[in-house]
Enzyme design. Structure first.
Site, short mmCIF file in Angstrom:
data_model
loop_
_atom_site.label_atom_id
_atom_site.label_comp_id
_atom_site.label_asym_id
_atom_site.label_seq_id
_atom_site.Cartn_x
_atom_site.Cartn_y
_atom_site.Cartn_z
N GLU A 96 0.80 -1.33 0.24
CA GLU A 96 0.13 0.04 -0.02
C GLU A 96 0.88 1.09 -0.01
O GLU A 96 0.58 2.19 0.73
CB GLU A 96 -1.00 0.16 1.26
CG GLU A 96 -1.89 -1.25 1.29
CD GLU A 96 -2.84 -1.21 0.19
OE1 GLU A 96 -3.19 -0.12 -0.63
OE2 GLU A 96 -3.52 -2.15 -0.08
N GLN A 98 1.09 3.71 -1.81
CA GLN A 98 0.51 5.03 -2.23
C GLN A 98 -0.07 5.87 -1.03
O GLN A 98 -0.30 6.86 -1.02
CB GLN A 98 -0.66 4.76 -3.17
CG GLN A 98 -2.05 4.19 -2.44
CD GLN A 98 -2.22 2.60 -2.36
OE1 GLN A 98 -1.18 2.16 -2.80
NE2 GLN A 98 -3.08 2.38 -1.32
#
Length: 193
Positions: A96, A98
């Site tokens: 994850e 981002q």
């Protein structure tokens, strides 16, 4: 064998590298990350795995795929915490990506410079189809970028977009199938924001 796996095993010593796994929601990014990290563990390499503390959808600490495969990880607040890992680490996994701060690419560069294989997974675009967080910079500096695809729930074509099905203007909205669906470019643009 991936370029980075070959690169890591050849030459006079460990060679650092950065790999990025990206795509839309439900495309298998985390599944591929877990697969690569398990292979490294089978090879008896010292592996450290990190995820953002805000991602508590399936488990507070483990990295968990939509298929319920999991691997233990360390939840952290910011990317600089990754630099506190042990000195014998050979492979670092980051899920994850981002959701991390813009310092993550520099952290990955520092790790690779120390001879560490860095494997990063994350959404390349947000729910509006725009580049998401540090992912564009990570893709630019990586030796290897793997873009995985989901299946468009509207037409069955390869999906590269994460369409948000609930009303929210927030850039970050943790959710699953109740909040997002994978769509191809055409289906995404017919109802895009």
């Amino acid at each position: 064998m991936l370029f980075s796996e070959l690169h890591f095993r050849t030459g006079s010593g460990p060679k650092g590298s950065i790999e990025v796994i990206c795509g839309s929601m439900f495309s298998g990014k985390t599944e591929e990350l877990i697969r690569r990290l398990r292979r490294a563990q089978i090879a008896k390499l010292n592996v450290e795995i990190f995820k953002p503390r805000i991602d508590t959808r399936y488990n507070d600490s483990d990295v968990v795929s939509h298929n319920a495969n999991s691997i233990p990880s360390t939840p952290i607040e910011n990317s600089s915490s990754i630099l506190l890992l042990g000195t014998d680490t050979q492979v670092v996994g980051i899920d994850e990506a981002q959701f991390f701060d813009e310092g993550l690419p520099d952290v990955c560069i520092q790790l690779a410079a120390k001879g560490i294989r860095v494997i990063v997974a994350g959404l390349d675009m947000d729910f509006q189809g725009k580049p998401f967080g540090p992912m564009p910079a990570l893709m630019a500096i990586a030796e290897d970028v793997t873009k995985v695809h989901a299946v468009c729930v509207q037409c069955g074509a390869p999906a590269t977009f994460s369409y948000r099905t609930v009303a929210s203007g927030s850039k970050i909205l943790l959710g699953e199938m109740e909040s997002y669906e994978p769509r191809c470019r055409v289906c995404f643009n017919t109802t895009a924001y």
